[in-house]
Design a protein around this motif. Structure first.
Motif, PDB file in Angstrom:
ATOM      1  N   PHE A1031      62.532  61.171  19.797  1.00 37.26           N
ATOM      2  CA  PHE A1031      61.073  61.050  19.874  1.00 37.26           C
ATOM      3  C   PHE A1031      60.650  59.581  19.897  1.00 37.26           C
ATOM      4  N   PHE A1032      61.319  58.784  19.047  1.00 43.19           N
ATOM      5  CA  PHE A1032      60.921  57.374  18.918  1.00 43.19           C
ATOM      6  C   PHE A1032      61.225  56.593  20.203  1.00 43.19           C
ATOM      7  N   ILE A1033      62.381  56.847  20.784  1.00 50.25           N
ATOM      8  CA  ILE A1033      62.727  56.176  22.040  1.00 50.25           C
ATOM      9  C   ILE A1033      61.723  56.552  23.130  1.00 50.25           C
ATOM     10  N   SER A1034      61.365  57.825  23.176  1.00 47.46           N
ATOM     11  CA  SER A1034      60.371  58.285  24.163  1.00 47.46           C
ATOM     12  C   SER A1034      59.013  57.641  23.908  1.00 47.46           C
ATOM     13  N   SER A1037      59.074  54.043  25.107  1.00 43.95           N
ATOM     14  CA  SER A1037      59.058  54.030  26.571  1.00 43.95           C
ATOM     15  C   SER A1037      57.664  54.318  27.103  1.00 43.95           C
ATOM     16  N   ALA A1038      57.012  55.335  26.533  1.00 40.98           N
ATOM     17  CA  ALA A1038      55.656  55.682  26.974  1.00 40.98           C
ATOM     18  C   ALA A1038      54.678  54.548  26.661  1.00 40.98           C
ATOM     19  N   THR A1039      54.881  53.879  25.507  1.00 37.69           N
ATOM     20  CA  THR A1039      54.012  52.759  25.143  1.00 37.69           C
ATOM     21  C   THR A1039      54.125  51.634  26.164  1.00 37.69           C
ATOM     22  N   ARG A1040      55.353  51.284  26.530  1.00 40.71           N
ATOM     23  CA  ARG A1040      55.548  50.218  27.513  1.00 40.71           C
ATOM     24  C   ARG A1040      54.915  50.573  28.854  1.00 40.71           C
ATOM     25  N   ARG A1041      55.139  51.803  29.279  1.00 38.54           N
ATOM     26  CA  ARG A1041      54.652  52.214  30.599  1.00 38.54           C
ATOM     27  C   ARG A1041      53.130  52.216  30.651  1.00 38.54           C
ATOM     28  N   LEU A1042      52.489  52.796  29.616  1.00 40.96           N
ATOM     29  CA  LEU A1042      51.031  52.842  29.622  1.00 40.96           C
ATOM     30  C   LEU A1042      50.437  51.441  29.509  1.00 40.96           C
ATOM     31  N   THR A1043      51.072  50.564  28.724  1.00 35.95           N
ATOM     32  CA  THR A1043      50.590  49.185  28.596  1.00 35.95           C
ATOM     33  C   THR A1043      50.593  48.493  29.952  1.00 35.95           C
ATOM     34  N   VAL A1044      51.697  48.624  30.674  1.00 30.54           N
ATOM     35  CA  VAL A1044      51.803  47.987  31.993  1.00 30.54           C
ATOM     36  C   VAL A1044      50.793  48.584  32.965  1.00 30.54           C
ATOM     37  N   GLU A1045      50.712  49.922  33.005  1.00 28.23           N
ATOM     38  CA  GLU A1045      49.776  50.580  33.914  1.00 28.23           C
ATOM     39  C   GLU A1045      48.333  50.164  33.620  1.00 28.23           C
ATOM     40  N   THR A1046      47.986  50.107  32.331  1.00 28.93           N
ATOM     41  CA  THR A1046      46.621  49.751  31.948  1.00 28.93           C
ATOM     42  C   THR A1046      46.278  48.326  32.353  1.00 28.93           C
TER      43      THR A1046
END
Length: 1062
Positions: A1031-1034, A1037-1046
């Motif tokens: 869960f933590f790795i996911s 990963s989701a945090t990095r992706r949303l940060t970049v997309e935003t």
């Protein structure tokens, strides 16, 4: 006619003529085992003393043998030798005392500067420990009139060594803390003295703070309701007094802060050294309840009242079964059918119309959450009662919908459901301290737990005077009625003797039931429980609890922090006299019983004789108060008037008598009300000290304080806390526990108590007769130890599960603090690292280093990459359109790359593909690009294979493309660097918070779900670790992706997105 049981040793009863005795029936099994008493008359009662037979020779020999065995066990224990070693430090401190006493106040204060200079020169705390302790001892003698005993020096050394000091009640733990706090504060890194409530934190900061301030240290205080600025100032003091919940919530709030200006603790190192008062209460008793910060979540408030009605329809045993031990409820088939029919639903667990959670919570509220036991209702709110301290906790709410279910049951307004935003257990919080110590009166029984969980040993510090308290055998009753009748008889007997009595109860309900019983016999008493009319007078009630004839009924007294002094507390009594005389002249407002408490029973307490000189000063102060109110038009509220008196009392303690008299003379034309009240207080205090000393002597002669426990607690340690209220500092005293086989503990844990009922029925037909003796004590202690083991298992499981979350929490909070407190350049570096990480995840999901690129999913790879970058790739920053790259073109380019013999990494790009814009200009950006390449080459993310180098170059190329696009669009936006960094920091923090909050919810659900897997012979803890890590790795990963997309979306159209993160 009431008869008192033969429970007291003659050595602490005053001799008196033997009255005629009514007939009683006595049965003896083991010595003694059972006493049968006739019921009391309802009209009146007469207390008589039972004849006690002299001890047989065997019993005397047994007592002597027990003492010899105890002495030998003490001599052979490790604790004995540890304490003996500390006496070397005591001898050093005592040797320095004459030299330190010869110093002037200025010279004594200057010692702090000298110590700090010596530490900077390379000396250690151990080098200056003895001299520092001698300085604190002398400062306390001058400012407080209290000199540390030798055993208190040992206690201070135990705390400094990062251990737990077990010191009996009344041995001066508060004064002991000044030694270790002062020594460790000399480093300038801050010391936290943690108490269990605001009252004790404020008292200790004002009282012990005089020593530290005299020695030149700054003293801070954290209290509920303080602003962020006040908290920040106080945390930056050398020594900060706070309570455990405020400390925990400040840490959590700091890790929810939106910017560095909102932080209140000493970041980046908020924790250095802590002294935890009542450490067993904080780390063990409250260890089962994590600290939570919640936010509003669902809008299902309307479901709770409906579920409460359904719960009223369901019958226990038919529609549902309960497990008291772990507060769980299970619906039967009949219960499910009835609930579904009443709610007109086909499935209680339907995801689109979920009712199961609401019905289960309503049943829990009905069965386990009782009014006046777990909570009280005040001002339309259900307020939690802390089961350990008996206090109301207004800011605390039960989670997972339980509090809303209780509100529905009581017909109160339903407050919004909550979702966890941040959480931490006390165990995890205090593990953050590099050095942790604690003090308490009862920790030895939990020593193994402290060693296992926290690696902290418990050192039992010897008492200054021998303990002569008499702990009488436990009495067991078959019924609760018999127990309460017997408690009343024992209280009445003690009242007749004049001995003060403290009765400990486990709930508001029980304390008020006993109060009603005593009123039936016209026995005056005071009640101390969570109700406002009692809690508001807590300090005054405790101050009087040691006076002759004082009867006090209290819910759990553990952690109250105020000693019961035989004869009464002269300072508190003097303050009461001042308030009685002056409040009517200072304010016309009546006291609010809900806030200020009700009247205290003083019917039978002896009156204090106030001398004429004191009366004159009181009259002068009262006259001045009335004149100030009339002439200057001042009208104080009741609370303001009490504060005025309190400030005057504090003035009398912090300024010497001559200076106060000087103030009165200098301000004679301005009506110096404060100094005049201070003078009156000092005069009355002398009278109270004489009175309390005389009455204390009388109370000691008749046996001291008698403590009655009305139920065994879930731990022997809590029982010992109650026992410790009697016999402080070598005073006489006695204790007696009376338990009923109908008590909650026996019912809750399904203990088999039928054997005791059968035993009583064999001996007598009266179930209200007590049984006592070694056999009973052993049986009851065995049951209690089983309960301790059960709760230890819960705490151990909680710690083990929380250790998984602890590692994750530390990673997230450390990252968050680096983002908030780091410079703008480091924040930008995180953004670039996130972009490269997002590119890496896309690449790794579509390539295989062991296979030729033609077998890779290059089309999917390009599609995912373009979806991340969006229209930035079409904004003309490339020589050719990047979005137009085909799968075949990319494959051809990778083939050429694989066949090439050398590469210029500074200007690298894939052959025949768009070249990144020249955004890596300047030494800083070129250096950053090179570091990124070195990281790619050195990490082990890419598996070994023939095409490993090709994959790494593809990672570098796509990372360059994405980063160059981002840097280029920022430059074209025209915003200054400060604004850009502010946006980046806001996006980083808010995205991290969003996913961390969801992660906490998922982890809490997981901790409940993994228990079911034990049925499949799988270890729940191991399952939790594996899934929690996934869960933590996911989440990261989701945090990095949303940060970049935003960020990419924001800079593509900044005017449209301004409201998102500012």
């Amino acid at each position: 006619m009431a008869t008192v049981p033969a429970f007291l040793n003659p050595s602490f009863l005053s001799p008196k003529p033997k009255p005629p005795q009514p007939s009683t029936t006595t049965f003896s099994l083991t010595k003694p085992f059972l006493t049968l008493l006739p019921p009391p008359s309802s009209s009146s009662f007469r207390l008589q003393r039972c004849r006690l037979a002299p001890k047989p020779t065997s019993a005397v020999l047994k007592d002597h043998l027990g003492r010899v065995t105890k002495t030998w066990s003490d001599f052979t224990s490790l604790n004995h030798w540890v304490v003996r070693d500390y006496y070397r430090l005591v001898n050093s401190v005592n040797a320095l005392e004459p030299k330190i006493q010869s110093l002037s106040d200025e010279q004594l204060t200057a010692k702090t500067v000298e110590f700090r200079h010596r530490l900077r020169q390379g000396e250690t705390l151990a080098d200056i420990q003895a001299e520092a302790f001698a300085v604190v001892r002398e400062a306390a003698r001058r400012k407080l009139g209290m000199r540390h005993f030798d055993v208190q020096i040992i206690g201070g050394a135990v705390l400094h060594d990062g251990s737990i000091a077990e010191m009996k009640t009344g041995e001066g733990k508060t004064l002991v803390s000044t030694l270790a706090a002062y020594l460790n504060a000399l480093t300038g890194e801050g010391v936290h003295v943690v108490t269990v409530n605001d009252y004790l934190a404020q008292r200790d900061a004002e009282w012990m703070g005089r020593v530290h301030r005299f020695l030149g240290l700054s003293v801070g205080l954290i209290q509920r309701g303080m602003t962020a600025e006040e908290r920040r100032f106080n945390y930056r003091c050398d020594i900060t007094y706070t309570n455990n919940s405020e400390l925990g919530f400040d840490y959590l709030r700091d890790n929810l802060a939106g910017n560095s200006g909102q932080l209140v603790m000493r970041w980046p190192k908020p924790f250095h050294f802590a002294i935890v008062d009542e450490v067993d209460s904080v780390l063990i008793d409250e260890g089962r309840n994590p600290l939570l910060i919640s936010g509003e979540a669902s809008k299902d408030a309307a479901r709770y009242p409906v579920a409460a009605k359904i719960a009223e329809l369901l019958v226990q045993g038919l529609h549902y079964n309960v497990e008291l031990k772990d507060n769980s409820v299970e619906l039967t088939e009949e219960g499910i059918a009835l609930a579904e029919t009443a709610l007109e639903t086909n499935d209680l667990w339907d995801e689109n119309d979920p009712w199961a959670r609401f019905v289960m919570n309503a049943l829990k509220a009905k069965e386990f959450y009782r009014r006046d036991v777990q909570y009280i209702v005040r001002d339309g709110k259900a307020l939690i009662i802390n089961e350990l301290t008996g206090r109301v906790e207004e800011k605390r709410r039960w989670s997972e919908g339980i509090h809303q279910a209780v509100e529905a049951k009581e017909g109160l307004k339903i407050q919004a459901d909550s979702v966890i935003v941040a959480q931490i257990t006390y165990q995890s919080l205090f593990k953050l301290y590099p050095k942790l110590s604690g003090m308490t009166g009862t920790a030895k029984t939990e020593e193994k737990e402290f060693l296992k969980m926290f690696q902290i040993p418990v050192i039992e510090v010897p008492t200054n005077l021998p303990n002569i308290r008499k702990d009488l055998p436990i009495q067991a009753f078959a019924t609760a009625r018999g127990k309460w009748d017997h408690v009343r008889q024992e209280v009445a007997y003690m009242f007749r003797l004049g001995r003060p009595v403290l009765v400990g109860t486990t709930s508001v309900e029980n304390s008020e039931h006993l109060s009603d019983l005593l009123r039936e016999w016209n026995i005056p008493h005071n009640v101390l429980n969570a109700r406002p009319k009692y809690a508001g007078k807590e300090a005054e009630i405790v101050a009087q609890a040691g006076q002759k004839n004082a009867i006090t009924i209290s819910t759990n007294m553990a952690g109250r922090g105020t000693d019961i002094i035989l004869g009464g507390n002269p300072k508190m009594l003097a303050k009461e006299i001042i308030e009685d005389q002056l409040l009517s002249g200072l304010t016309q407002e009546a006291p609010n019983v809900e806030v200020d408490g009700g009247e205290i029973s003083q019917k039978v307490l002896s009156k204090i004789k106030v001398k004429s000189s004191s009366l004159a000063l009181l009259a002068k102060a009262a006259l001045m108060a009335k004149y100030v109110c009339k002439s200057e038009g001042k009208s104080w509220t009741y609370q303001k008037a009490k504060t005025l008196i309190l400030e005057a009392v504090e003035m009398s303690q912090s300024i010497n008598l001559k200076d106060i008299e000087k103030l009165v003379d200098e301000e004679s034309e301005m009506y110096p009300l404060g100094p005049t009240i201070a003078l009156a207080y000092l005069s009355v205090l002398k009278d109270c000290e004489v009175h309390c000393s005389r009455e204390g002597y009388e109370v000691k002669k008749i046996g001291g304080l008698h403590v009655i426990g009305t139920s065994l607690h879930e731990s022997r340690r809590i029982d010992n806390q109650l026992r410790g209220r009697a016999g402080r500092q070598g005073d006489p005293g006695s204790t007696r526990f009376m338990v009923s086989l109908q008590d909650e503990m026996f019912q809750k844990f399904n203990f088999d108590t039928e054997w005791a009922v059968r035993l009583i029925s064999k001996i007598t037909n009266d179930e209200d007769v007590p049984i006592e003796g070694e056999t009973i004590v052993k049986q009851l202690l065995a049951l209690q130890i089983n309960v301790e083991k059960y709760f230890f298992g819960i705490r151990k499981s909680l710690v083990e599960f929380d250790e998984v979350l602890e590692v994750q929490r530390k990673h997230v909070y450390d990252l968050r603090q680096l983002i908030l407190t780091g410079d703008s350049e480091s924040c930008s570096q995180y953004i670039l690292q996130y972009m490269q990480a997002v590119v890496d995840e896309i690449v790794f999901g579509n390539v295989d280093p062991l296979k030729h690129p033609r077998s890779w999913s290059l089309g999917k790879l390009m599609k995912e990459f373009i979806s991340i970058a969006g229209k930035l790739l079409d904004d003309g920053i490339f020589e050719d359109s990047f979005a137009g790259i085909t799968k075949d073109a990319l494959l051809k380019s990778l083939g050429q790359l694989h066949d090439s013999s050398s590469i210029d990494i500074d200007s690298f790009y894939l052959p025949n593909l768009p070249k990144p814009s020249n955004s890596f200009r300047g030494i800083r950006r070129k250096s950053s690009s090179l570091k990124r390449w070195l990281t790619i080459c050195s990490d082990d993310l890419t598996a070994n294979g023939r095409y490993r180098a090709t994959i790494n170059l593809l990672r570098k190329y796509l990372g360059d493309i994405l980063i160059a696009s981002y840097l280029n669009v920022i430059e074209e936006s025209g915003y200054d660097d400060a604004y850009v960094k502010e946006i980046e920091r806001a996006v980083l923090v808010k995205t991290l918070d969003c996913f961390w909050r969801d992660h906490l919810i998922n982890m809490n659900r997981l901790s409940s779900a993994v228990n079911i897997r034990s049925f499949g012979h799988r270890n729940p803890l191991e399952e939790y670790k594996i899934d929690g890590c996934r869960f933590f790795i996911s989440m990261l990963s989701a945090t990095r992706r949303l940060t970049v997309e935003t960020l990419l979306r924001y800079w593509s159209s900044p005017m449209e997105s301004q409201e998102l993160f500012l």
